[in-house]
Write a protein that holds these residues in place. Structure first.
Motif, PDB file in Angstrom:
ATOM      1  N   TRP A   3      -2.566   3.268 -10.417  1.00 55.55           N
ATOM      2  CA  TRP A   3      -3.247   3.410  -9.126  1.00 55.55           C
ATOM      3  C   TRP A   3      -4.235   2.256  -8.976  1.00 55.55           C
ATOM      4  O   TRP A   3      -5.278   2.250  -9.601  1.00 55.55           O
ATOM      5  CB  TRP A   3      -3.960   4.765  -9.078  1.00 55.55           C
ATOM      6  CG  TRP A   3      -4.656   5.088  -7.794  1.00 55.55           C
ATOM      7  CD1 TRP A   3      -4.496   4.503  -6.577  1.00 55.55           C
ATOM      8  CD2 TRP A   3      -5.649   6.110  -7.615  1.00 55.55           C
ATOM      9  NE1 TRP A   3      -5.325   5.084  -5.650  1.00 55.55           N
ATOM     10  CE2 TRP A   3      -6.033   6.081  -6.253  1.00 55.55           C
ATOM     11  CE3 TRP A   3      -6.244   7.042  -8.457  1.00 55.55           C
ATOM     12  CZ2 TRP A   3      -7.002   6.947  -5.736  1.00 55.55           C
ATOM     13  CZ3 TRP A   3      -7.209   7.904  -7.947  1.00 55.55           C
ATOM     14  CH2 TRP A   3      -7.572   7.852  -6.594  1.00 55.55           C
ATOM     15  N   HIS A   4      -3.855   1.264  -8.187  1.00 53.15           N
ATOM     16  CA  HIS A   4      -4.702   0.080  -8.083  1.00 53.15           C
ATOM     17  C   HIS A   4      -4.875  -0.351  -6.630  1.00 53.15           C
ATOM     18  O   HIS A   4      -4.134   0.075  -5.739  1.00 53.15           O
ATOM     19  CB  HIS A   4      -4.134  -1.064  -8.928  1.00 53.15           C
ATOM     20  CG  HIS A   4      -2.899  -1.712  -8.368  1.00 53.15           C
ATOM     21  ND1 HIS A   4      -1.620  -1.309  -8.692  1.00 53.15           N
ATOM     22  CD2 HIS A   4      -2.732  -2.755  -7.496  1.00 53.15           C
ATOM     23  CE1 HIS A   4      -0.740  -2.064  -8.067  1.00 53.15           C
ATOM     24  NE2 HIS A   4      -1.383  -2.947  -7.327  1.00 53.15           N
ATOM     25  N   GLU A   5      -5.827  -1.209  -6.432  1.00 54.65           N
ATOM     26  CA  GLU A   5      -6.136  -1.745  -5.108  1.00 54.65           C
ATOM     27  C   GLU A   5      -5.287  -2.991  -4.868  1.00 54.65           C
ATOM     28  O   GLU A   5      -5.241  -3.900  -5.701  1.00 54.65           O
ATOM     29  CB  GLU A   5      -7.631  -2.076  -5.034  1.00 54.65           C
ATOM     30  CG  GLU A   5      -8.088  -2.657  -3.729  1.00 54.65           C
ATOM     31  CD  GLU A   5      -7.719  -1.793  -2.536  1.00 54.65           C
ATOM     32  OE1 GLU A   5      -6.892  -2.269  -1.720  1.00 54.65           O
ATOM     33  OE2 GLU A   5      -8.231  -0.656  -2.429  1.00 54.65           O
ATOM     34  N   THR A   6      -4.594  -3.024  -3.718  1.00 57.21           N
ATOM     35  CA  THR A   6      -3.682  -4.136  -3.445  1.00 57.21           C
ATOM     36  C   THR A   6      -4.394  -5.390  -2.952  1.00 57.21           C
ATOM     37  O   THR A   6      -3.766  -6.443  -2.831  1.00 57.21           O
ATOM     38  CB  THR A   6      -2.624  -3.737  -2.396  1.00 57.21           C
ATOM     39  OG1 THR A   6      -3.281  -3.428  -1.157  1.00 57.21           O
ATOM     40  CG2 THR A   6      -1.802  -2.552  -2.868  1.00 57.21           C
ATOM     41  N   THR A   7      -5.683  -5.293  -2.705  1.00 59.29           N
ATOM     42  CA  THR A   7      -6.422  -6.469  -2.213  1.00 59.29           C
ATOM     43  C   THR A   7      -7.100  -7.249  -3.325  1.00 59.29           C
ATOM     44  O   THR A   7      -7.275  -8.464  -3.210  1.00 59.29           O
ATOM     45  CB  THR A   7      -7.483  -6.040  -1.191  1.00 59.29           C
ATOM     46  OG1 THR A   7      -8.368  -5.086  -1.792  1.00 59.29           O
ATOM     47  CG2 THR A   7      -6.829  -5.429   0.043  1.00 59.29           C
ATOM     48  N   PRO A  58       0.824  -1.217   0.000  1.00 62.92           N
ATOM     49  CA  PRO A  58       0.000   0.000   0.000  1.00 62.92           C
ATOM     50  C   PRO A  58       0.852   1.259   0.000  1.00 62.92           C
ATOM     51  O   PRO A  58       2.002   1.269   0.462  1.00 62.92           O
ATOM     52  CB  PRO A  58      -0.810  -0.136   1.288  1.00 62.92           C
ATOM     53  CG  PRO A  58      -0.896  -1.610   1.532  1.00 62.92           C
ATOM     54  CD  PRO A  58       0.437  -2.147   1.080  1.00 62.92           C
ATOM     55  N   VAL A 105      -8.185   1.686  -9.374  1.00 61.43           N
ATOM     56  CA  VAL A 105      -8.855   2.679  -8.541  1.00 61.43           C
ATOM     57  C   VAL A 105      -9.110   3.940  -9.372  1.00 61.43           C
ATOM     58  O   VAL A 105     -10.172   4.543  -9.330  1.00 61.43           O
ATOM     59  CB  VAL A 105      -8.028   3.014  -7.286  1.00 61.43           C
ATOM     60  CG1 VAL A 105      -8.717   4.085  -6.447  1.00 61.43           C
ATOM     61  CG2 VAL A 105      -7.811   1.758  -6.452  1.00 61.43           C
ATOM     62  N   LYS A 164      -4.845   3.787   3.486  1.00 60.45           N
ATOM     63  CA  LYS A 164      -5.679   3.008   2.571  1.00 60.45           C
ATOM     64  C   LYS A 164      -4.914   1.763   2.129  1.00 60.45           C
ATOM     65  O   LYS A 164      -3.707   1.653   2.325  1.00 60.45           O
ATOM     66  CB  LYS A 164      -6.040   3.833   1.328  1.00 60.45           C
ATOM     67  CG  LYS A 164      -6.806   5.122   1.609  1.00 60.45           C
ATOM     68  CD  LYS A 164      -8.271   4.861   1.919  1.00 60.45           C
ATOM     69  CE  LYS A 164      -9.034   6.172   2.067  1.00 60.45           C
ATOM     70  NZ  LYS A 164     -10.467   5.946   2.334  1.00 60.45           N
ATOM     71  N   THR A 165      -5.640   0.856   1.463  1.00 65.24           N
ATOM     72  CA  THR A 165      -4.973  -0.336   0.925  1.00 65.24           C
ATOM     73  C   THR A 165      -4.622  -0.187  -0.550  1.00 65.24           C
ATOM     74  O   THR A 165      -4.033  -1.090  -1.136  1.00 65.24           O
ATOM     75  CB  THR A 165      -5.852  -1.593   1.104  1.00 65.24           C
ATOM     76  OG1 THR A 165      -7.145  -1.357   0.516  1.00 65.24           O
ATOM     77  CG2 THR A 165      -6.017  -1.938   2.570  1.00 65.24           C
ATOM     78  N   TYR A 166      -4.980   0.933  -1.168  1.00 70.16           N
ATOM     79  CA  TYR A 166      -4.572   1.127  -2.560  1.00 70.16           C
ATOM     80  C   TYR A 166      -3.108   1.545  -2.635  1.00 70.16           C
ATOM     81  O   TYR A 166      -2.488   1.913  -1.631  1.00 70.16           O
ATOM     82  CB  TYR A 166      -5.464   2.126  -3.285  1.00 70.16           C
ATOM     83  CG  TYR A 166      -5.562   3.521  -2.695  1.00 70.16           C
ATOM     84  CD1 TYR A 166      -4.439   4.325  -2.484  1.00 70.16           C
ATOM     85  CD2 TYR A 166      -6.810   4.064  -2.391  1.00 70.16           C
ATOM     86  CE1 TYR A 166      -4.545   5.603  -1.979  1.00 70.16           C
ATOM     87  CE2 TYR A 166      -6.933   5.349  -1.881  1.00 70.16           C
ATOM     88  CZ  TYR A 166      -5.796   6.123  -1.685  1.00 70.16           C
ATOM     89  OH  TYR A 166      -5.904   7.387  -1.191  1.00 70.16           O
TER      90      TYR A 166
END
Length: 841
Positions: free
Chosen positions: A806-810, A757, A815, A762-764
């Motif tokens: 820009w992306h979500e790590t989960t 992250p 994003v 945040k997790t993004y």
């Protein structure tokens, strides 16, 4: 004969490298680059099979390239799905001009019903709003709180199935829509582009054969204003059998597809020769498409190849009126298309496409076996599938909506008994590329205004064999160098980033000097961020690729920011955030400054540029400006006030530790440049100050096993300290090595499935910053441990767009952002290797 041998040699080399695994990749790209030159001339395939969807501009709008191979009379599509066209039942302005009744005064009851008396309403052209696309001005203001009311009458002939119909709309902000007095949609929020949604069940029931009334109420309590609504019937062409795709490979400058079409094998190569050591070639807006066909069963087969380019390549919307023209230049025939209106540099913003200048489809003429034409898309294709030829009367100079028109060629390979290679060229002449403080600037390739597109096409054709061979060699070297620097996964990411990073820029000639003496300006577009031009904190992460491969382009990213300050137009003691909204570079348009961010960025990148030059001339040229900016950093940089940094999407932060580290790096970089200029006293002063501030930074920010997000040290907070990487790259020796070691150990414990992250809020994440952070690592194992989750994200993301940073790590979902230049920052590990090798000599 010699030229034919060169072409065959280039093809043989490329095929050999491909088949022998030199370009082998296991990464599945989120999108595949096909035509990549600048923010307007940029076409991608967003599906793994080239025939599963229409090809698209990076924004997502269809810009259809289609390819069909005809083998012994049977047609197989190998490129592009047949794009859907839309028959207007009630057109939006995207498809056709119209007028409507409107009022901004609240009407009486029943205003939405068909029999309402609208006397007193005004008739005016739609759409309505305060954007460049609006034909009638309607603005958000305190005196217009009721919004706008619009009525449109139309006739429905009853032939189209209501269940197939789509409501086409673009609104800013909240909208309520009625059909014949029945509410069919109530939607809040806003859009920034046209979208088609199924006509609701209520709408289907309300639709009548004969006269209908669509009534719309839109309010805009905040920001801009816009409303346009229509009804369309989607029309799909009849299906064509598809060739079987057997492989696809992406290299730095090329994308290769292989197919079988019955008894014939086909390879299709897209080459955008972005060779940065040849600026004239890199700035040339010409992509080569090469077809290699061979009989798979050893028997002769009659083979023809059809290729078409939609007229939407030269429009912002599918309904804009276009004109086509045929042309010849020695050895080449071509077709060209452009809008009838030609609003030169008329559109600014993010999710827009060019609608001035001309798209070209050009074909070398080795024999009468190839010809070109333009006309209705369906007629061109049907004639080819029926006869293997283009219709004799297809060429037209008349005006038609872009979605109905294409440029096309047929390459007749004859009775195929042995492998045959043929190629064509796709090009774009934008006439003028950028407006720079009210002066229109030409593209670099035509900076003196004396080169015609016919000239350029002839030059490009002469260069074809040489460039294929050089690009193939270069692509292999990029992959090998990146793999040696950071491993296979890192190499895959660098290869994927190469064309994207370059094509988010435009190379133009600056206004100073003329002809070949003009300085290079290298303008970025902040793709799917806010559309800014020349954004400093987009330049900062993008720069490693250009520092590595062409330092003149790296300096071209900085010149206009220096000029903005030195001209007196920008009066603050830190740099501007941007110089406008693409393509108008007339001054900053972003609503808020990023003082420490941009001052640190400009200081660091100038130091990196002179380091790559091996001489301080570029810094000396701007020394008074750099001195002003370092004064600001010394005064306000170490403990930043509540302000934005480049990660502005994450919101404001006061006492931002990573931003403070950037200020410290900026001060140290000023010292390094002074040292290169022979001013040892100034160098010692600033390097000593930077080292003292680094020690204070460590004391203020240390939080057990890591360094905190801010100097306030909120319990458990942390962030990636990617700005410190320049300490290592430039040999500044400001932060003790223990800082990076502590941070890397901490980061390795806090990764998610798809990456580390950005910070603890945040997790993004931002993938470019992860690679910068990973470059702080001393061991290859730690570097690769931080890289592999990014590779996994790129390989598995469900967001099929040109690479998002820009992306979500989960869950690996996008994003925001796509197709941005900042992936040039992936090359920072390669840049580190280059700088370290140079320092050892």
């Amino acid at each position: 004969m010699q030229r034919k041998r060169l072409i065959c040699s280039a093809f043989t080399l490329a095929t050999s490298l491909l088949l022998n695994g030199v370009y082998a990749q296991s990464l599945r790209p989120p999108a595949y680059p096909l035509v990549t030159h600048d923010p307007y001339f940029s076409v991608w395939s967003n599906t793994d099979k080239l025939t599963d969807s229409p090809t698209r501009h990076w924004t997502g709008k269809p810009q259809s390239l289609e390819g069909i191979i005809r083998v012994d009379g049977k047609a197989y599509q190998f490129l592009g799905a047949v794009p859907t066209t839309y028959e207007p039942i009630l057109p939006t302005a995207e498809l056709k001009p119209y007028t409507a009744l409107y009022t901004t005064t609240k009407p009486g009851d029943g205003w939405e019903k068909p029999d309402f008396n609208a006397a007193g309403w005004t008739t005016a052209p739609g759409p309505f709003g305060d954007t460049p696309e609006a034909k009638t001005r309607w603005v958000n203001s305190d005196t217009m709180k009721e919004g706008i009311y619009v009525r449109r009458e139309f006739t429905y002939d009853g032939k189209a199935n209501p269940a197939d119909l789509l409501l086409s709309l673009n609104h800013d902000d909240d909208v309520v829509i009625y059909l014949n007095g029945t509410k069919i949609l109530d939607k809040t929020g806003y859009m920034n582009e046209y979208q088609n949604v199924p006509l609701s069940a209520e709408g289907q029931r309300a639709l009548r054969t004969g006269k209908n009334v669509l009534a719309v109420h839109c309010v805009s309590p905040r920001g801009g204003s816009f409303i346009d609504v229509g009804i369309v019937n989607p029309i799909k062409s009849s299906a064509v059998a598809t060739a079987t795709q057997t492989a696809v490979t992406v290299s730095a400058t090329q994308t290769d597809y292989t197919f079988t079409a019955g008894p014939v094998g086909l390879t299709v190569n897209f080459l955008s020769p972005l060779l940065l050591d040849e600026l004239e070639v890199a700035a040339r807006p010409v992509t080569y498409v090469t077809f290699n066909a061979k009989s798979s069963d050893g028997k002769p087969h009659s083979v023809q190849i059809f290729f078409s380019e939609s007229a939407t390549m030269a429009t912002n919307t599918a309904g804009q009126t276009v004109v086509t023209k045929a042309g010849q230049t020695p050895g080449i025939s071509y077709q060209t298309v452009g809008t009838q209106a030609q609003p030169l540099l008329g559109k600014t913003g993010d999710n827009v496409r060019i609608d001035w200048g001309y798209a070209y489809l050009a074909v070398p003429q080795p024999s009468v076996a190839s010809r070109t034409a333009s006309g209705p898309t369906t007629d061109l294709k049907q004639s080819f599938m029926d006869k293997g030829q283009l219709p004799a009367a297809a060429n037209t100079t008349g005006s038609e909506p872009a979605q109905n028109v294409a440029l096309a060629t047929v390459l007749d390979l004859g009775n195929l008994t042995k492998p045959v290679a043929r190629h064509l060229m796709l090009a774009y002449d934008d006439l003028y590329s950028v407006q720079y403080f009210k002066q229109n600037l030409r593209p670099w390739w035509n900076r003196d205004g004396k080169v015609t597109m016919s000239d350029l096409l002839r030059t490009a054709e002469k260069d074809y064999a040489r460039l294929r061979q050089k690009c193939t060699t270069f692509d292999a070297k990029v992959r090998a160098d990146a793999e040696q620097a950071g491993g296979k996964e890192y190499a895959d990411l660098c290869v994927l980033a190469y064309r994207q990073a370059i094509s988010a820029h435009k190379i133009v000639a600056g206004p100073k000097g003329n002809g070949k003496d003009a300085p290079v300006l290298f303008f970025s577009k902040e793709n799917f961020s806010n559309g800014s031009i020349g954004t400093v904190d987009v330049t900062y992460p993008s720069a490693p690729l250009f520092l590595l491969y062409n330092n003149e382009l790296a300096k071209g990213l900085l010149r206009f920011i220096f000029d903005y300050s030195e001209s007196g137009r920008w009066k603050k003691d830190f740099p501007a955030h941007d110089v406008g909204t693409y393509p108008l570079a007339n001054g900053q348009t972003y609503g808020e400054d990023m003082p420490v961010e941009e001052a640190g960025n400009m200081m660091i990148l100038t130091a990196a540029a002179v380091q790559m030059d091996g001489k301080p001339d570029f810094a000396r040229e701007h020394w008074s400006t750099l001195t002003k900016w370092v004064g600001f950093l010394k005064r306000d940089g170490f403990d930043p006030t509540n302000q934005l940094c480049t990660d502005d999407f994450a919101g404001h932060l006061a006492r931002n530790a990573n931003l403070s580290a950037k200020a410290i790096m900026g001060i140290a970089c000023y010292g390094k440049m002074a040292q290169m200029m022979g001013d040892q006293k100034t160098a010692d002063e600033h390097l000593a100050l930077a080292r003292d501030l680094a020690r204070r930074w460590m004391q203020l920010d240390s939080d057990s096993d890591h360094y905190a997000l801010t100097f306030d040290k909120t319990p458990g907070s942390w962030s990636q300290k990617y700005n410190i990487v320049w300490d290592k790259l430039l040999g500044l020796n400001v932060f003790p090595t223990e800082v990076a070691k502590k941070e890397i150990a901490f980061y390795l414990k806090h990764q998610n499935t798809y990456g580390l992250p950005l910070d603890s809020r945040k997790t993004y994440t931002k993938s470019d910053w992860i690679i910068w952070t990973a470059t702080l690592a001393e061991s290859d194992a730690d570097f690769q441990a931080l890289i592999k989750p990014i590779w996994k994200f790129a390989n598995e993301t469900p967001s099929r767009v040109p690479l998002t940073d820009w992306h979500e790590t989960t869950d690996a979902k996008q994003v925001g952002f796509q197709a941005r230049s900042v992936v040039g920052g992936y090359y920072i590990k390669l840049l580190q290797k280059r700088l370290m090798s140079a320092s050892k000599k």
